[in-house]
Design a protein around this motif. Structure first.
Motif, short mmCIF file in Angstrom:
data_model
loop_
_atom_site.label_atom_id
_atom_site.label_comp_id
_atom_site.label_asym_id
_atom_site.label_seq_id
_atom_site.Cartn_x
_atom_site.Cartn_y
_atom_site.Cartn_z
N ASP A 21 0.85 -1.18 0.00
CA ASP A 21 0.00 0.00 0.00
C ASP A 21 0.89 1.23 0.00
OD1 ASP A 21 -2.54 -1.28 0.02
OD2 ASP A 21 -2.26 -1.73 2.14
N ARG A 22 0.44 2.28 -0.71
CA ARG A 22 1.28 3.45 -0.91
C ARG A 22 0.56 4.73 -0.50
NH1 ARG A 22 4.36 3.28 -6.62
NH2 ARG A 22 5.50 4.88 -5.46
N PHE A 33 -2.21 11.32 -0.40
CA PHE A 33 -3.11 10.50 -1.22
C PHE A 33 -2.67 9.05 -1.12
CE2 PHE A 33 -4.07 8.54 -5.41
CZ PHE A 33 -5.46 8.50 -5.27
N ALA A 34 -3.56 8.17 -0.66
CA ALA A 34 -3.25 6.75 -0.49
C ALA A 34 -3.83 5.95 -1.65
CB ALA A 34 -3.82 6.25 0.84
N PHE A 35 -3.08 4.92 -2.08
CA PHE A 35 -3.55 4.06 -3.17
C PHE A 35 -2.84 2.71 -3.08
CE2 PHE A 35 0.04 6.46 -4.69
CZ PHE A 35 0.77 5.60 -5.48
N SER A 36 -3.36 1.75 -3.80
CA SER A 36 -2.78 0.40 -3.81
C SER A 36 -1.58 0.36 -4.74
CB SER A 36 -3.83 -0.62 -4.28
OG SER A 36 -3.21 -1.87 -4.51
N GLY A 37 -0.49 -0.22 -4.25
CA GLY A 37 0.69 -0.40 -5.08
C GLY A 37 0.51 -1.47 -6.15
N ASP A 38 -0.60 -2.21 -6.09
CA ASP A 38 -0.90 -3.20 -7.13
C ASP A 38 -1.19 -2.52 -8.47
OD1 ASP A 38 -0.79 -5.31 -5.23
OD2 ASP A 38 -2.87 -4.95 -4.67
N THR A 98 3.97 0.46 2.57
CA THR A 98 3.85 -0.54 3.63
C THR A 98 3.44 -1.88 3.04
OG1 THR A 98 1.56 0.20 4.05
CG2 THR A 98 3.28 1.09 5.49
N ARG A 99 4.06 -2.94 3.54
CA ARG A 99 3.74 -4.28 3.09
C ARG A 99 2.39 -4.69 3.69
NH1 ARG A 99 6.56 -6.34 -0.87
NH2 ARG A 99 8.44 -5.64 0.22
N ARG A 100 1.42 -4.91 2.83
CA ARG A 100 0.07 -5.24 3.27
C ARG A 100 0.08 -6.48 4.17
NH1 ARG A 100 -2.42 -5.62 -1.81
NH2 ARG A 100 -2.01 -3.39 -1.92
N ASN A 101 -0.73 -6.47 5.20
CA ASN A 101 -0.85 -7.54 6.20
C ASN A 101 0.31 -7.57 7.19
OD1 ASN A 101 -3.29 -8.40 4.98
ND2 ASN A 101 -2.15 -9.69 3.55
N ARG A 102 1.29 -6.68 7.03
CA ARG A 102 2.37 -6.57 8.02
C ARG A 102 2.26 -5.28 8.83
NH1 ARG A 102 7.94 -8.21 4.94
NH2 ARG A 102 7.15 -10.03 3.82
#
Length: 193
Positions: A59-60, A89-94, A113-117
């Motif tokens: 996540d970014r 502004f937040a968005f998915s790194g996917d 940030t590494r999702r789920n961590r």
């Protein structure tokens, strides 16, 4: 257990982008030196229109620091203009975004940030914030002068240092960061697990 570390923009290591469209200055990555980071903070200089690399599972958050703004586009998911300094502004790194620069070169604060961590919350404030020392994160002074409880100062002006907290476990202690300028603007990127 870690403590506050100071950095200055000018002294951060510079990594040019492979596509030639800009460069990144890493503030810190946690755990240090790990390619599979839990979280990473950096400042990017975007010099020309072009793609953002996708980071699956990450996540970014991006915040304009200076320049004429950035238009982020990946239809139909994202069509967003970063036009005001200090607005995260937040968005998915996917998502592989394209960035265009309506006003030329920009500098931007980035948190991954590494999702789920772990999870990042980027807060922009002109007032004196209370910062928890039980969390990791980064303080970045866009403008103005700020003061620690022990009297040390940092700020967004020439010759001043900014401040970073790598990763901490201080039993929930918090400190008040005091605004010393009427026109100050501070980012607090708080990392929680």
């Amino acid at each position: 257990m870690t403590s506050w570390q100071h950095f200055s923009f000018e002294n951060l290591p510079v990594s040019p982008w492979r596509n030639g469209g800009g460069e990144t200055r890493e503030i810190l990555s946690w755990p240090p030196g790990e390619a599979d980071f839990d979280w990473r903070a950096s400042i990017a200089t975007i010099a020309q229109d072009g793609p953002f690399s996708a980071f699956p599972g990450v996540d970014r958050s991006i915040t304009l620091l200076s320049g004429g703004g950035v238009h982020l586009l990946c239809e139909p998911e994202i069509n967003h203009h970063l036009s005001e300094a200090g607005t995260p502004f937040a968005f998915s790194g996917d998502i592989a975004l394209n960035a265009s620069l309506p006003g030329g070169t920009t500098t931007d604060f980035n948190i991954m940030t590494r999702r789920n961590r772990c999870f990042a919350q980027v807060i922009s404030t002109a007032k004196s914030p209370s910062v928890s020392l039980n969390d990791g994160g980064v303080l970045y002074a866009i403008r103005g002068t700020w003061q620690w409880p022990d009297g040390r100062q940092f700020g967004g002006g020439e010759g001043f240092f900014n401040a970073a907290l790598a990763d901490a476990h201080h039993g929930g202690e918090s400190v008040e960061i005091t605004a010393l300028s009427d026109n100050g603007l501070l980012l607090w990127a708080k990392i929680t697990r």
